[in-house]
Design a protein around this motif. Structure first.
Motif, PDB file in Angstrom:
ATOM      1  N   ILE A  92      -0.428   8.190  -0.503  1.00  0.00           N
ATOM      2  CA  ILE A  92      -0.302   9.201  -1.565  1.00  0.00           C
ATOM      3  C   ILE A  92      -0.708  10.597  -1.101  1.00  0.00           C
ATOM      4  N   VAL A 100       7.232   9.311   1.294  1.00  0.00           N
ATOM      5  CA  VAL A 100       6.240   8.435   0.664  1.00  0.00           C
ATOM      6  C   VAL A 100       6.301   7.104   1.407  1.00  0.00           C
ATOM      7  N   TYR A 133      -3.507   1.910  -2.489  1.00  0.00           N
ATOM      8  CA  TYR A 133      -3.029   3.213  -2.012  1.00  0.00           C
ATOM      9  C   TYR A 133      -4.026   3.778  -1.018  1.00  0.00           C
ATOM     10  N   VAL A 193       5.391   3.275   2.142  1.00  0.00           N
ATOM     11  CA  VAL A 193       4.892   2.092   1.439  1.00  0.00           C
ATOM     12  C   VAL A 193       4.848   0.956   2.461  1.00  0.00           C
ATOM     13  N   VAL A 206       2.244   4.213  -7.945  1.00  0.00           N
ATOM     14  CA  VAL A 206       1.067   3.341  -8.093  1.00  0.00           C
ATOM     15  C   VAL A 206       0.793   3.062  -9.571  1.00  0.00           C
ATOM     16  N   THR A 241       0.845  -1.193   0.000  1.00  0.00           N
ATOM     17  CA  THR A 241       0.000   0.000   0.000  1.00  0.00           C
ATOM     18  C   THR A 241       0.883   1.247   0.000  1.00  0.00           C
ATOM     19  N   VAL A 242       0.554   2.201  -0.851  1.00  0.00           N
ATOM     20  CA  VAL A 242       1.325   3.440  -0.943  1.00  0.00           C
ATOM     21  C   VAL A 242       0.500   4.577  -0.338  1.00  0.00           C
ATOM     22  N   ALA A 273       4.249   9.601  -5.328  1.00  0.00           N
ATOM     23  CA  ALA A 273       3.485   8.466  -4.795  1.00  0.00           C
ATOM     24  C   ALA A 273       2.480   7.947  -5.828  1.00  0.00           C
ATOM     25  N   ARG A 274       1.798   8.884  -6.498  1.00  0.00           N
ATOM     26  CA  ARG A 274       0.806   8.468  -7.500  1.00  0.00           C
ATOM     27  C   ARG A 274       1.504   7.859  -8.712  1.00  0.00           C
ATOM     28  N   LEU A 331      -0.482  -2.230  -6.552  1.00  0.00           N
ATOM     29  CA  LEU A 331      -0.267  -1.563  -5.273  1.00  0.00           C
ATOM     30  C   LEU A 331      -1.577  -0.906  -4.854  1.00  0.00           C
ATOM     31  N   ARG A 380      -5.066   7.743   0.579  1.00  0.00           N
ATOM     32  CA  ARG A 380      -4.804   9.176   0.607  1.00  0.00           C
ATOM     33  C   ARG A 380      -4.563   9.616   2.057  1.00  0.00           C
TER      34      ARG A 380
END
Lengths: 116, 280
Positions: free
Chosen positions: B73, B145, B119, B147, B107, B70-71, B103-104, B117, B121
């Motif tokens: 963002i 960022v 994400y 992750v 993904v 998971t990122v 970050a975006r 991935l 917000r």
């Protein structure tokens, strides 16, 4: 494989813990209204009783994710200064005396090493 | 194009902030010395952004749906989550700027490389990000960022998979069309079994063996020898956090410097700090 593989991913108590940790209102009710929270999340009688009794071994046997068990204990006992003599950790010492003794033997070996 | 300028890894155990002074003094001194050196190396690399690889401790995702990665963002990261602040001894929230554009990109560019991935917000932060940021980015001056991976809900992913994802993310980050200087940090480990029967256990032999593999710097040998089974035997549901170190290793070549190791029963985790010199 390791102990974590014993998790029952579909156990209602495992679902419940996610929401309790993210919702301050649920946490406020923990020590006064646990039975009704358990009912709202569809826990079985066994799950509720293991929870109420803070029974570490039973919680593991039922398939509660191992990471959630200390969190359950912290909800009862508080989360600050979570040292090895915190009540949550004392509950682990009682539940797993052999494993605990093995772990603390390392501390003794290290102390001897430092002294010599 | 973006550039990788540093690769570091450290333990993120809550004891490092929540009850630091309960460990023997020499362990406290070693931890402070090593995290100070990590910070010096980080600052010397002049990063524009930190990409931190950690693991979600069932905080952001419920057990019925735990994405592999998971990122975060968001434009700003605020932590720790309320449930964690008392435990971590962090009564005041920290705020660290994010880097939504990078970050975006991570993904979307990963999609093109067949890597899914998730994400968020608004990501919530447990010890995994909060503890390393406390030591390495205390003012929140370097954008972040985050992750996170799942390495606690079975099936626990293998080190090979972490390395494979690392190689993809290395290519993704280097393909970012900006001048950013990027530092990568892996957090977690070493041996521990959070909440399991061996909750107090630290496997010093495993930890020293693992750190020696990092010092030797032969990635293929490490992946061959350090199996998931060995990690699980050294502490189930916790030691596999080292997958974040192995992911960070994919951004490097050759040996890592081991800055410190402490078999810290008081913090309930094998505790270590490493830095790589040569970046891939």
């Amino acid at each position: 494989m390791g102990h974590v593989e014993r998790t029952d991913k579909t156990l209602p108590l495992n679902e419940m813990m996610f929401y309790v940790r993210r919702d301050a209102r649920l946490r406020e009710r923990w020590n006064t209204d646990l039975e009704s929270i358990a009912r709202e999340f569809g826990l079985s009688r066994e799950e509720y009783e293991a929870l109420r009794d803070k029974d570490v071994r039973r919680l593991h046997e039922l398939g509660v994710h191992q990471y959630y068990v200390p969190q359950i204990l912290r909800l009862f006992y508080g989360a600050s200064m979570n040292t090895n003599s915190h009540p949550a950790l004392e509950a682990y010492k009682r539940a797993y005396p052999e494993e605990t003794a093995q772990a603390f033997a390392l501390v003794e070996r290290l102390e001897r090493r430092t002294r010599s | 194009m973006a550039e990788i300028v540093a690769a570091l890894a450290m333990t993120h155990s809550p004891g490092l902030t929540g009850w630091f002074d309960r460990a023997p003094e020499e362990q406290q001194r070693a931890a402070l010395r090593a995290t100070a050196e990590m910070r010096e190396r980080l600052i010397a690399a002049r990063p524009d952004v930190i990409v931190a690889f950690s693991n979600d401790h069932l905080l952001n995702w419920p057990i019925n749906n735990t994405p592999e990665y998971t990122v975060g963002i968001g434009a700003e990261h605020v932590g720790p989550a309320d449930w964690y602040d008392e435990w971590l001894g962090m009564p005041t929230k920290y705020r660290i700027p994010g880097h939504p554009d990078l970050a975006r990109f991570i993904v979307n560019e990963s999609v093109r490389r067949r890597l899914t991935l998730a994400y968020l917000r608004a990501m919530e932060f447990d010890d995994g990000i909060s503890v390393p940021m406390h030591f390495l980015n205390p003012e929140g001056a370097i954008p972040l960022v985050p992750v996170t991976m799942n390495c606690t809900v079975p099936p626990v992913p293998t080190p090979e998979r972490a390395y494979q994802v690392g190689t993809i993310l290395r290519d993704v980050l280097k393909a970012y069309p900006g001048p950013e200087r990027i530092a990568v940090i892996g957090t977690g480990g070493l041996s521990h079994e959070p909440g399991g029967p061996r909750y107090f256990w630290v496997d010093e032999d495993f930890d020293l063996w693992f750190l020696d593999l990092l010092k030797r710097g032969d990635h293929a040998a490490l992946l061959r020898e350090c199996t998931l089974e060995k990690m699980e035997a050294a502490g189930s549901g916790g030691t596999a956090e080292l997958n974040a170190w192995i992911l960070a290793m994919a951004f490097t070549h050759g040996p890592a410097d081991v800055l410190a190791y402490m078999p810290a029963v008081a913090w309930r985790s094998g505790t270590g700090m490493v830095a790589w010199n040569e970046l891939a």
